[in-house]
Scaffold this motif. Structure first.
Motif, PDB file in Angstrom:
ATOM      1  N   UNK A 115     -65.163  79.645  12.599  1.00 17.69           N
ATOM      2  CA  UNK A 115     -64.326  79.538  13.794  1.00 17.69           C
ATOM      3  C   UNK A 115     -62.876  79.701  13.357  1.00 17.69           C
ATOM      4  N   UNK A 116     -62.226  80.728  13.882  1.00 20.05           N
ATOM      5  CA  UNK A 116     -60.847  81.042  13.504  1.00 20.05           C
ATOM      6  C   UNK A 116     -59.948  80.843  14.715  1.00 20.05           C
ATOM      7  N   UNK A 117     -58.965  79.983  14.589  1.00 18.41           N
ATOM      8  CA  UNK A 117     -57.995  79.760  15.654  1.00 18.41           C
ATOM      9  C   UNK A 117     -56.719  80.511  15.302  1.00 18.41           C
ATOM     10  N   UNK A 118     -56.247  81.333  16.222  1.00 14.78           N
ATOM     11  CA  UNK A 118     -54.999  82.068  16.006  1.00 14.78           C
ATOM     12  C   UNK A 118     -53.934  81.421  16.869  1.00 14.78           C
ATOM     13  N   UNK A 119     -52.935  80.862  16.236  1.00 10.91           N
ATOM     14  CA  UNK A 119     -51.946  80.087  16.971  1.00 10.91           C
ATOM     15  C   UNK A 119     -50.677  79.908  16.152  1.00 10.91           C
ATOM     16  N   UNK A 120     -49.595  79.592  16.859  1.00 13.94           N
ATOM     17  CA  UNK A 120     -48.356  79.227  16.187  1.00 13.94           C
ATOM     18  C   UNK A 120     -48.207  77.714  16.112  1.00 13.94           C
ATOM     19  N   UNK A 121     -49.180  76.996  16.642  1.00  8.75           N
ATOM     20  CA  UNK A 121     -49.118  75.533  16.639  1.00  8.75           C
ATOM     21  C   UNK A 121     -49.513  74.978  15.264  1.00  8.75           C
ATOM     22  N   UNK A 122     -49.045  73.787  14.934  1.00  9.64           N
ATOM     23  CA  UNK A 122     -49.479  73.163  13.676  1.00  9.64           C
ATOM     24  C   UNK A 122     -50.974  72.869  13.710  1.00  9.64           C
ATOM     25  N   UNK A 123     -51.595  73.012  12.578  1.00  7.78           N
ATOM     26  CA  UNK A 123     -53.044  72.872  12.492  1.00  7.78           C
ATOM     27  C   UNK A 123     -53.535  71.528  13.024  1.00  7.78           C
ATOM     28  N   UNK A 124     -52.851  70.456  12.636  1.00 10.09           N
ATOM     29  CA  UNK A 124     -53.368  69.131  12.959  1.00 10.09           C
ATOM     30  C   UNK A 124     -53.360  68.854  14.464  1.00 10.09           C
ATOM     31  N   UNK A 125     -52.532  69.586  15.196  1.00  9.58           N
ATOM     32  CA  UNK A 125     -52.414  69.326  16.636  1.00  9.58           C
ATOM     33  C   UNK A 125     -53.694  69.685  17.389  1.00  9.58           C
ATOM     34  N   UNK A 126     -54.419  70.665  16.863  1.00 12.08           N
ATOM     35  CA  UNK A 126     -55.553  71.186  17.624  1.00 12.08           C
ATOM     36  C   UNK A 126     -56.826  70.382  17.445  1.00 12.08           C
ATOM     37  N   UNK A 127     -56.906  69.596  16.409  1.00 12.49           N
ATOM     38  CA  UNK A 127     -57.962  68.602  16.302  1.00 12.49           C
ATOM     39  C   UNK A 127     -59.375  69.137  16.282  1.00 12.49           C
ATOM     40  N   UNK A 128     -59.602  70.307  15.713  1.00 17.40           N
ATOM     41  CA  UNK A 128     -60.979  70.812  15.635  1.00 17.40           C
ATOM     42  C   UNK A 128     -61.171  71.503  14.299  1.00 17.40           C
ATOM     43  N   UNK A 129     -62.359  71.458  13.779  1.00 14.82           N
ATOM     44  CA  UNK A 129     -62.621  72.113  12.509  1.00 14.82           C
ATOM     45  C   UNK A 129     -62.526  73.617  12.641  1.00 14.82           C
ATOM     46  N   UNK A 130     -62.174  74.280  11.573  1.00  9.10           N
ATOM     47  CA  UNK A 130     -62.107  75.737  11.596  1.00  9.10           C
ATOM     48  C   UNK A 130     -61.035  76.244  10.668  1.00  9.10           C
ATOM     49  N   UNK A 131     -60.802  77.537  10.738  1.00  6.89           N
ATOM     50  CA  UNK A 131     -59.753  78.169   9.945  1.00  6.89           C
ATOM     51  C   UNK A 131     -58.604  78.508  10.878  1.00  6.89           C
ATOM     52  N   UNK A 132     -57.404  78.457  10.366  1.00  4.77           N
ATOM     53  CA  UNK A 132     -56.265  78.726  11.210  1.00  4.77           C
ATOM     54  C   UNK A 132     -55.507  79.944  10.705  1.00  4.77           C
ATOM     55  N   UNK A 133     -55.291  80.901  11.594  1.00  7.48           N
ATOM     56  CA  UNK A 133     -54.517  82.109  11.286  1.00  7.48           C
ATOM     57  C   UNK A 133     -53.246  82.063  12.126  1.00  7.48           C
ATOM     58  N   UNK A 134     -52.135  82.317  11.492  1.00  8.71           N
ATOM     59  CA  UNK A 134     -50.870  82.212  12.214  1.00  8.71           C
ATOM     60  C   UNK A 134     -50.699  83.353  13.214  1.00  8.71           C
ATOM     61  N   UNK A 135     -50.286  82.991  14.419  1.00  4.22           N
ATOM     62  CA  UNK A 135     -49.954  83.968  15.453  1.00  4.22           C
ATOM     63  C   UNK A 135     -48.601  84.577  15.099  1.00  4.22           C
ATOM     64  N   UNK A 136     -48.574  85.885  14.899  1.00  8.17           N
ATOM     65  CA  UNK A 136     -47.324  86.562  14.511  1.00  8.17           C
ATOM     66  C   UNK A 136     -46.655  87.230  15.697  1.00  8.17           C
TER      67      UNK A 136
END
Ligand code: GTP
Ligand code: PEP
Length: 286
Positions: A115-136
């Motif tokens: 599960x890959x979340x693409x976002x500019x938000x800090x990782x800890x804010x989203x509260x779900x397991x997964x990988x985080x890719x920065x929204x550019x």
């Protein structure tokens, strides 16, 4: 690692920090939170006799920067007491709650692999397991392509994109839709999608293994995805089709049973607004 564009794992997948207050149930009813929790129980039927999980796809979930997100939901906070800053904060909290509940359900789906979340938000804010890719930047479709590229770069299975505004999503709905997509792929289809409750938008787009994800999200995206060759998936999935863009959508999702974060937000901030916009009951109206 967040500032290096990819955070390989954020959170545990559990939503421990989310508020857990239940919606007041009517006589003889379970609360919406209780119904949602019920749906999150492991479903043995989705596992083979060996107990192996039948994983079908890796999932990209784009989450817009909260301060810019969900502008059509501004009326949900317009009547709240306090000043503009208080209302802006409540608005951001609502966008976050929708995303957290969506991610929580997606993470609980057995057929979802990575599960890959693409976002500019800090990782800890989203509260779900997964990988985080920065929204550019570049908008929703660019964010989806960025998440898909991350997965394909690592050698992925089928890849899907799921909107992050589905607070009544149930894991079994997502599993069922992904199962039906896999069956279509076995028959030669290259992509499939789930239209939103209005029939004009798209909540889930799935590409067959080895095929590129070609997102055309935006107004009229159901038509755009169909025109690109993706097959519309049939199914009774009110939570999966229940994207929340407006206060009326939020009321509809509440009637279905939202996840704990959205339920708590509504209890805390918006009960009156939601009630004011509640649609007449329309069983099977999706
Ligand atoms: N990462 C990322 N996600 C986006 C972007 N734009 C939209 N999304 C996500 O895509 C999904 C559907 O988007 P919309 O329903 O149009 O959400 P929105 O733009 O926040 O809402 P409005 O301001 O009311 O149009 C939501 O889950 C958003 O978080 C973007 O630029 N980047
Ligand atoms: C982004 C979409 O729609 P909306 O902004 O209405 O959620 C879509 O359905 O592709």
């Amino acid at each position: 690692m967040f500032d290096a564009a990819v955070d390989p794992a954020f959170g545990s997948g559990a939503d421990e920090s989310a508020p857990t207050r239940a919606v007041s149930p009517g006589p003889g009813e379970r609360s919406s939170e209780t119904r949602h929790r019920h749906s999150l129980r492991p479903r043995c039927a989705d596992r083979g006799q060996t107990g192996a999980v039948d994983v079908a796809v890796d999932l990209v979930v784009p989450v817009k920067e909260l301060r810019r997100a969900k502008s059509r939901l501004a009326p949900a906070v317009a009547d709240l007491p306090g000043d503009d800053a208080d209302r802006e904060q409540a608005h951001r909290a609502l966008a976050l709650a929708l995303a957290r509940d969506t991610l929580r359900a997606a993470r609980a789906a057995h057929r979802v692999g990575r599960l890959v979340v693409v976002t500019a938000e800090p990782a800890e804010r989203l509260g779900a397991g997964g990988e985080l890719v920065r929204d550019e930047g570049g908008g929703l479709n660019a964010a989806v392509r960025r998440g898909a590229a991350h997965l394909h770069g690592a050698g992925a299975r089928a890849v899907a994109a799921l909107q992050a505004d589905l607070p009544a999503l149930r894991p079994e709905e997502l599993d069922d839709a992904l199962r039906r997509a896999s069956a279509l792929f076995a028959g030669g289809a290259g992509a499939a999608f789930v239209a939103d409750h209005a029939g004009t938008g798209t909540t889930l787009l799935v590409a067959a293994p080895g095929r590129p994800l070609r997102p055309r999200f935006g107004p009229g995206s159901a038509w755009a995805h169909a025109r690109s060759g993706a097959v519309a998936l049939d199914g009774d999935w009110p939570g999966l089709r229940g994207d929340v863009d407006t206060v009326a959508d939020l009321a509809r999702a509440r009637a279905l049973g939202t996840g704990p974060a959205t339920s708590a937000w509504c209890d805390d901030h918006a009960a009156r607004s939601v009630t004011d916009h509640a649609p007449a009951p329309t069983p099977g109206g999706y």
